[in-house]
Design a protein around this motif. Structure first.
Motif, PDB file in Angstrom:
ATOM      1  N   THR A  24      36.560  36.258  36.143  1.00 40.60           N
ATOM      2  CA  THR A  24      36.734  37.866  36.372  1.00 40.60           C
ATOM      3  C   THR A  24      38.032  38.251  36.393  1.00 40.60           C
ATOM      4  OG1 THR A  24      34.527  37.542  37.290  1.00 40.60           O
ATOM      5  CG2 THR A  24      35.803  39.547  37.697  1.00 40.60           C
ATOM      6  N   ILE A  25      38.661  39.269  35.878  1.00 46.24           N
ATOM      7  CA  ILE A  25      39.941  39.596  36.007  1.00 46.24           C
ATOM      8  C   ILE A  25      39.760  40.967  36.632  1.00 46.24           C
ATOM      9  CG2 ILE A  25      42.188  40.353  34.690  1.00 46.24           C
ATOM     10  CD1 ILE A  25      41.274  38.227  32.489  1.00 46.24           C
ATOM     11  N   SER A  26      40.689  41.124  37.550  1.00 45.43           N
ATOM     12  CA  SER A  26      40.541  42.415  38.143  1.00 45.43           C
ATOM     13  C   SER A  26      42.057  42.897  38.657  1.00 45.43           C
ATOM     14  CB  SER A  26      39.787  42.607  39.569  1.00 45.43           C
ATOM     15  OG  SER A  26      40.353  41.679  40.497  1.00 45.43           O
ATOM     16  N   GLY A  27      42.357  44.049  38.768  1.00 50.01           N
ATOM     17  CA  GLY A  27      43.568  44.461  39.159  1.00 50.01           C
ATOM     18  C   GLY A  27      43.493  46.101  39.228  1.00 50.01           C
ATOM     19  N   ASN A  28      44.631  46.315  39.698  1.00 50.77           N
ATOM     20  CA  ASN A  28      44.920  47.827  39.982  1.00 50.77           C
ATOM     21  C   ASN A  28      45.632  48.374  39.018  1.00 50.77           C
ATOM     22  OD1 ASN A  28      45.688  50.269  41.207  1.00 50.77           O
ATOM     23  ND2 ASN A  28      46.645  49.415  43.056  1.00 50.77           N
ATOM     24  N   SER A  29      45.319  49.572  38.681  1.00 45.56           N
ATOM     25  CA  SER A  29      45.837  50.380  37.537  1.00 45.56           C
ATOM     26  C   SER A  29      47.385  50.767  37.859  1.00 45.56           C
ATOM     27  CB  SER A  29      45.179  51.594  36.967  1.00 45.56           C
ATOM     28  OG  SER A  29      45.104  52.407  37.918  1.00 45.56           O
ATOM     29  N   GLU A  34      51.190  46.987  41.920  1.00 47.12           N
ATOM     30  CA  GLU A  34      50.852  45.343  41.540  1.00 47.12           C
ATOM     31  C   GLU A  34      52.193  44.664  41.646  1.00 47.12           C
ATOM     32  OE1 GLU A  34      48.014  43.691  40.672  1.00 47.12           O
ATOM     33  OE2 GLU A  34      46.975  45.345  41.565  1.00 47.12           O
TER      34      GLU A  34
END
Length: 56
Positions: A24-29, A34
């Protein structure tokens, strides 16, 4: 059974029979945020490594 990596038929959604193996890859736009968080973690890890080396 899981796949050996790397191979020609990449499918990150089928890494194995166990659901825990799914990536699962998650991140902030917000890239600025980041990279700032990444830099803070790099600084902290550099400090910890240097501290450990100097103690030995």
């Amino acid at each position: 059974m899981g796949q050996n990596w790397p191979n020609n038929n990449l499918n990150f959604m089928q890494l194995g029979d166990i659901e825990e193996n799914i990536i699962t890859i998650s991140g902030n736009s917000n890239l600025q945020e980041e990279f700032f968080n990444y830099a803070l973690k790099l600084q902290e890890s550099s400090y910890l490594i240097t501290d450990y080396i100097l103690e030995v």
